[in-house]
Design a protein around this motif. Structure first.
Motif, mmCIF file in Angstrom:
data_model
loop_
_atom_site.group_PDB
_atom_site.id
_atom_site.type_symbol
_atom_site.label_atom_id
_atom_site.label_comp_id
_atom_site.label_asym_id
_atom_site.label_seq_id
_atom_site.Cartn_x
_atom_site.Cartn_y
_atom_site.Cartn_z
ATOM 1 N N GLN A 1 -13.497 34.001 87.519
ATOM 2 C CA GLN A 1 -13.155 35.408 87.734
ATOM 3 C C GLN A 1 -12.059 35.769 86.748
ATOM 4 N N SER B 1 -12.440 43.697 84.435
ATOM 5 C CA SER B 1 -12.736 42.392 85.009
ATOM 6 C C SER B 1 -14.181 41.986 84.738
ATOM 7 N N TYR C 1 -17.582 29.402 89.053
ATOM 8 C CA TYR C 1 -17.277 30.763 88.646
ATOM 9 C C TYR C 1 -15.961 30.817 87.873
ATOM 10 N N ARG D 1 -16.870 38.462 85.955
ATOM 11 C CA ARG D 1 -17.008 37.173 86.607
ATOM 12 C C ARG D 1 -18.109 36.390 85.911
#
Length: 123
Positions: free
Chosen positions: A81, A16, A79, A18
């Motif tokens: 994500q 992941s 953002y 962000r």
């Protein structure tokens, strides 16, 4: 008017990241915001967009369920994500501001663009 994207990097598949987009000198809080990406040798493509209050979002089909766009208007931040990243997500990611309030997939609607941040997903 400047948009500054950050948060890119190298990540393994399944990981992941962000991304953040900071707006200065412009009223990001009253603009719909979008994320686009451009992979090597390919055209820039739409990824995600959010309405000016964030209540309406749209996503490119290949990122639905994995990416989430959100915004903090008080901080002039947007953002992205990104979860369950795949090698095909490797690209330079750009944030952009559209002066309209509804989100759009159309890059020609966007007036201001950030400089891009590189995301590399290794297999």
């Amino acid at each position: 008017v400047q948009l500054q994207a950050s948060g890119g990097g190298l990540v393994q598949a399944g990981g992941s990241l962000r991304l953040s987009c900071a707006g200065s000198g412009c009223t990001v809080s009253v603009s719909s915001m979008g994320w686009f990406r451009q992979a090597p040798g390919k055209e820039r493509e739409f990824v995600a967009a959010a309405s000016w209050r964030g209540g309406s979002t749209v996503y490119e089909d290949s990122v639905k369920g994995r990416f989430t766009i959100s915004r903090d208007n008080a901080k002039n931040l947007v953002y992205l994500q990104m979860n369950s990243l795949k090698p095909e997500d490797t690209a330079v990611y750009y944030c952009a501001a559209d002066l309209a309030r509804a989100p759009s997939r159309d890059p020609t609607r966007y007036v201001y663009w950030g400089q891009g941040t590189l995301v590399t997903v290794s297999s």
